[in-house]
Design a protein around this motif. Structure first.
Motif, PDB file in Angstrom:
ATOM      1  N   LYS A  80       0.831  -1.211   0.000  1.00 39.50           N
ATOM      2  CA  LYS A  80       0.000   0.000   0.000  1.00 39.50           C
ATOM      3  C   LYS A  80       0.861   1.254   0.000  1.00 39.50           C
ATOM      4  O   LYS A  80       0.579   2.229  -0.717  1.00 39.50           O
ATOM      5  N   VAL A  81       1.937   1.249   0.786  1.00 40.14           N
ATOM      6  CA  VAL A  81       2.844   2.396   0.837  1.00 40.14           C
ATOM      7  C   VAL A  81       3.565   2.567  -0.500  1.00 40.14           C
ATOM      8  O   VAL A  81       3.759   3.691  -0.981  1.00 40.14           O
ATOM      9  N   ALA A  82       3.963   1.463  -1.111  1.00 43.72           N
ATOM     10  CA  ALA A  82       4.650   1.539  -2.401  1.00 43.72           C
ATOM     11  C   ALA A  82       3.749   2.150  -3.469  1.00 43.72           C
ATOM     12  O   ALA A  82       4.199   2.980  -4.281  1.00 43.72           O
ATOM     13  N   TRP A  83       2.472   1.772  -3.482  1.00 48.08           N
ATOM     14  CA  TRP A  83       1.555   2.362  -4.452  1.00 48.08           C
ATOM     15  C   TRP A  83       1.364   3.851  -4.181  1.00 48.08           C
ATOM     16  O   TRP A  83       1.297   4.654  -5.125  1.00 48.08           O
ATOM     17  N   SER A  84       1.285   4.247  -2.923  1.00 58.00           N
ATOM     18  CA  SER A  84       1.161   5.665  -2.599  1.00 58.00           C
ATOM     19  C   SER A  84       2.421   6.433  -3.005  1.00 58.00           C
ATOM     20  O   SER A  84       2.337   7.591  -3.429  1.00 58.00           O
ATOM     21  N   ALA A  85       3.587   5.784  -2.890  1.00 61.52           N
ATOM     22  CA  ALA A  85       4.825   6.434  -3.324  1.00 61.52           C
ATOM     23  C   ALA A  85       4.820   6.652  -4.835  1.00 61.52           C
ATOM     24  O   ALA A  85       5.242   7.712  -5.329  1.00 61.52           O
ATOM     25  N   VAL A  86       4.351   5.659  -5.570  1.00 61.06           N
ATOM     26  CA  VAL A  86       4.234   5.814  -7.023  1.00 61.06           C
ATOM     27  C   VAL A  86       3.264   6.932  -7.359  1.00 61.06           C
ATOM     28  O   VAL A  86       3.498   7.734  -8.289  1.00 61.06           O
ATOM     29  N   GLU A  87       2.174   7.019  -6.618  1.00 60.67           N
ATOM     30  CA  GLU A  87       1.190   8.081  -6.830  1.00 60.67           C
ATOM     31  C   GLU A  87       1.805   9.447  -6.563  1.00 60.67           C
ATOM     32  O   GLU A  87       1.581  10.409  -7.321  1.00 60.67           O
ATOM     33  N   THR A  88       2.602   9.568  -5.486  1.00 61.68           N
ATOM     34  CA  THR A  88       3.270  10.830  -5.169  1.00 61.68           C
ATOM     35  C   THR A  88       4.267  11.204  -6.258  1.00 61.68           C
ATOM     36  O   THR A  88       4.363  12.363  -6.675  1.00 61.68           O
ATOM     37  N   LEU A  89       5.026  10.218  -6.743  1.00 58.96           N
ATOM     38  CA  LEU A  89       5.989  10.470  -7.815  1.00 58.96           C
ATOM     39  C   LEU A  89       5.286  10.926  -9.083  1.00 58.96           C
ATOM     40  O   LEU A  89       5.753  11.852  -9.771  1.00 58.96           O
ATOM     41  N   VAL A 226       3.507  16.194   1.015  1.00 58.22           N
ATOM     42  CA  VAL A 226       2.811  16.923   2.084  1.00 58.22           C
ATOM     43  C   VAL A 226       1.379  17.240   1.686  1.00 58.22           C
ATOM     44  O   VAL A 226       0.500  17.358   2.545  1.00 58.22           O
ATOM     45  N   LEU A 227       1.119  17.391   0.379  1.00 57.16           N
ATOM     46  CA  LEU A 227      -0.214  17.786  -0.062  1.00 57.16           C
ATOM     47  C   LEU A 227      -1.287  16.798   0.347  1.00 57.16           C
ATOM     48  O   LEU A 227      -2.453  17.164   0.487  1.00 57.16           O
ATOM     49  N   GLY A 228      -0.903  15.544   0.539  1.00 57.65           N
ATOM     50  CA  GLY A 228      -1.891  14.558   0.950  1.00 57.65           C
ATOM     51  C   GLY A 228      -2.494  14.836   2.306  1.00 57.65           C
ATOM     52  O   GLY A 228      -3.548  14.279   2.644  1.00 57.65           O
ATOM     53  N   VAL A 229      -1.860  15.707   3.076  1.00 54.98           N
ATOM     54  CA  VAL A 229      -2.408  16.059   4.391  1.00 54.98           C
ATOM     55  C   VAL A 229      -3.788  16.683   4.259  1.00 54.98           C
ATOM     56  O   VAL A 229      -4.652  16.524   5.136  1.00 54.98           O
ATOM     57  N   VAL A 230      -4.030  17.417   3.154  1.00 59.93           N
ATOM     58  CA  VAL A 230      -5.348  18.023   2.949  1.00 59.93           C
ATOM     59  C   VAL A 230      -6.225  17.146   2.065  1.00 59.93           C
ATOM     60  O   VAL A 230      -7.265  17.610   1.583  1.00 59.93           O
ATOM     61  N   GLY A 231      -5.802  15.903   1.823  1.00 62.46           N
ATOM     62  CA  GLY A 231      -6.637  14.979   1.071  1.00 62.46           C
ATOM     63  C   GLY A 231      -6.310  14.881  -0.391  1.00 62.46           C
ATOM     64  O   GLY A 231      -7.153  14.441  -1.185  1.00 62.46           O
ATOM     65  N   ALA A 232      -5.088  15.291  -0.778  1.00 64.77           N
ATOM     66  CA  ALA A 232      -4.724  15.295  -2.190  1.00 64.77           C
ATOM     67  C   ALA A 232      -4.015  14.025  -2.627  1.00 64.77           C
ATOM     68  O   ALA A 232      -3.345  14.013  -3.652  1.00 64.77           O
ATOM     69  N   GLY A 233      -4.129  12.941  -1.871  1.00 67.83           N
ATOM     70  CA  GLY A 233      -3.593  11.656  -2.278  1.00 67.83           C
ATOM     71  C   GLY A 233      -2.118  11.494  -1.983  1.00 67.83           C
ATOM     72  O   GLY A 233      -1.455  12.380  -1.449  1.00 67.83           O
ATOM     73  N   GLY A 234      -1.593  10.317  -2.323  1.00 69.08           N
ATOM     74  CA  GLY A 234      -0.182  10.053  -2.174  1.00 69.08           C
ATOM     75  C   GLY A 234       0.221   9.708  -0.750  1.00 69.08           C
ATOM     76  O   GLY A 234      -0.612   9.379   0.113  1.00 69.08           O
ATOM     77  N   GLY A 236       1.341  11.611   1.560  1.00 63.44           N
ATOM     78  CA  GLY A 236       0.886  12.564   2.571  1.00 63.44           C
ATOM     79  C   GLY A 236      -0.465  12.197   3.153  1.00 63.44           C
ATOM     80  O   GLY A 236      -0.691  12.339   4.358  1.00 63.44           O
ATOM     81  N   GLN A 237      -1.372  11.745   2.312  1.00 59.20           N
ATOM     82  CA  GLN A 237      -2.689  11.343   2.804  1.00 59.20           C
ATOM     83  C   GLN A 237      -2.565  10.122   3.707  1.00 59.20           C
ATOM     84  O   GLN A 237      -3.242  10.027   4.736  1.00 59.20           O
ATOM     85  N   LEU A 238      -1.697   9.191   3.331  1.00 61.39           N
ATOM     86  CA  LEU A 238      -1.469   8.012   4.166  1.00 61.39           C
ATOM     87  C   LEU A 238      -0.839   8.414   5.498  1.00 61.39           C
ATOM     88  O   LEU A 238      -1.193   7.881   6.563  1.00 61.39           O
ATOM     89  N   LEU A 239       0.085   9.368   5.441  1.00 64.21           N
ATOM     90  CA  LEU A 239       0.739   9.836   6.664  1.00 64.21           C
ATOM     91  C   LEU A 239      -0.260  10.508   7.598  1.00 64.21           C
ATOM     92  O   LEU A 239      -0.285  10.232   8.807  1.00 64.21           O
ATOM     93  N   ALA A 240      -1.091  11.383   7.061  1.00 58.69           N
ATOM     94  CA  ALA A 240      -2.069  12.075   7.891  1.00 58.69           C
ATOM     95  C   ALA A 240      -3.066  11.102   8.513  1.00 58.69           C
ATOM     96  O   ALA A 240      -3.462  11.253   9.680  1.00 58.69           O
ATOM     97  N   PHE A 241      -3.464  10.087   7.772  1.00 55.89           N
ATOM     98  CA  PHE A 241      -4.444   9.134   8.272  1.00 55.89           C
ATOM     99  C   PHE A 241      -3.884   8.341   9.451  1.00 55.89           C
ATOM    100  O   PHE A 241      -4.510   8.259  10.518  1.00 55.89           O
ATOM    101  N   HIS A 242      -2.702   7.759   9.290  1.00 52.38           N
ATOM    102  CA  HIS A 242      -2.154   6.891  10.332  1.00 52.38           C
ATOM    103  C   HIS A 242      -1.615   7.692  11.517  1.00 52.38           C
ATOM    104  O   HIS A 242      -1.695   7.223  12.657  1.00 52.38           O
ATOM    105  N   MET A 243      -1.103   8.881  11.269  1.00 51.17           N
ATOM    106  CA  MET A 243      -0.652   9.701  12.389  1.00 51.17           C
ATOM    107  C   MET A 243      -1.841  10.185  13.204  1.00 51.17           C
ATOM    108  O   MET A 243      -1.767  10.287  14.431  1.00 51.17           O
ATOM    109  N   GLY A 244      -2.950  10.475  12.532  1.00 56.41           N
ATOM    110  CA  GLY A 244      -4.148  10.891  13.252  1.00 56.41           C
ATOM    111  C   GLY A 244      -4.709   9.805  14.139  1.00 56.41           C
ATOM    112  O   GLY A 244      -5.318  10.100  15.175  1.00 56.41           O
ATOM    113  N   LEU A 245      -4.507   8.551  13.749  1.00 55.73           N
ATOM    114  CA  LEU A 245      -4.962   7.417  14.553  1.00 55.73           C
ATOM    115  C   LEU A 245      -3.879   6.888  15.489  1.00 55.73           C
ATOM    116  O   LEU A 245      -4.084   5.863  16.152  1.00 55.73           O
ATOM    117  N   PHE A 246      -2.733   7.574  15.546  1.00 55.10           N
ATOM    118  CA  PHE A 246      -1.609   7.191  16.405  1.00 55.10           C
ATOM    119  C   PHE A 246      -1.105   5.782  16.086  1.00 55.10           C
ATOM    120  O   PHE A 246      -0.678   5.050  16.977  1.00 55.10           O
TER     121      PHE A 246
END
Length: 277
Positions: A80-89, A226-234, A236-246
């Motif tokens: 899942k992380v690898a696919w998000s990395a490809v999406e960010t790239l 970083v843009l994924g923090v506001v829901g823009a995918g990649g 960042g979105q994965l980071l915001a989701f899992h950090m928010g859930l600790f």
């Protein structure tokens, strides 16, 4: 008393070093103003250095960092992380490509390429470039999420809009500062318009334009993460989701992926710039 050949008492073979500060030195005044601004910033901000380096703060930081271990390297999550990395790239690459095209299109009316160039739209084009780069990527993404919805499309457009303003200004400056001998020679032969741009100006500045584009791609890979923090995918979105859930183990895996992706793009960009020289 013998003197060396070519030296006189009025023209000694050595010179005194220039003074550290001179009233006629503009750089000295700019440096002094910058130092005054830095000192004023430290004075105006409530920087609590004592609390930051206290033992309680250090222990809290140590406990927080310890929670990241061990990272989650389970195969489903790594995939899942690898696919998000490809999406960010992909977001960073496509956003930079769109920005390079739009920046070049705006740089043409924003530059004065010879003495007789009227450049009627120069002020308007430069104001548009200033407006595009004045708005940060996060703000563009938050605005575009309303129209484009959640996902990487809004993040790609946000990167493209902000980077268009940056690259457009850099491209315009490169064109204005390009050597004009070849363009002048063509104009004296009756060649005008886009042919002078295509055969004289662009070939000279193309390596510089590509270097600017690659450098902004390096920056955009960080911005896309970083843009994924506001829901823009990649990532960042994965980071915001899992950090928010600790989910600190999963968060550590995402951070490692970000570091590896940035290192990969930095190395690739550096190799491409070396290859163009």
């Amino acid at each position: 008393m013998q003197r060396r050949h070519g030296t006189t008492a009025a023209n000694p073979p050595w010179r005194l070093p220039p003074p550290l500060f001179s009233a006629r030195c503009k750089a000295c005044w700019y440096t002094a103003a910058a130092l005054a601004l830095v000192v004023g910033s430290f004075w105006s901000l409530d920087l609590q250095w004592g609390a930051f380096v206290s033992m309680d703060a250090l222990r809290s930081m140590g406990r927080f960092v310890a929670e990241f271990y061990p990272p989650d390297f389970s195969p489903p999550f790594v995939a899942k992380v690898a696919w998000s990395a490809v999406e960010t790239l992909a977001m960073s690459a496509l956003g930079t490509l769109l920005a390079a095209v739009a920046g070049l299109a705006l740089a043409l009316p924003a530059s004065r390429r010879h003495e007789g160039d009227a450049a009627r739209f120069r002020s308007v084009a430069r104001m548009l470039l200033n407006a595009l780069r004045a708005v940060p990527e996060l703000v563009w993404a938050a605005l575009l999420l309303i129209a484009a919805g959640l996902g990487p499309f809004a993040g790609t457009l946000a990167l493209a809009l902000h980077t268009s303003g940056v690259l457009g200004r850099l491209f315009a400056e490169a064109m204005e500062n390009a050597p004009r001998d070849a363009a002048t020679a063509l104009r004296t032969q009756g060649v005008t318009g886009w042919r002078v741009l295509a055969y004289a100006t662009l070939p000279q500045v193309l390596p510089q334009l590509l270097s600017y584009t690659l450098y902004r791609w390096e920056n955009n890979i960080r911005a896309a993460a970083v843009l994924g923090v506001v829901g823009a995918g990649g990532l960042g979105q994965l980071l915001a989701f899992h950090m928010g859930l600790f989910h600190m183990g999963k968060t550590a895996t995402v951070l490692i992926a970000m570091l590896l992706l940035v290192a990969f793009v930095d190395g690739l960009s550096f190799a491409m710039r070396r290859w163009m020289k």
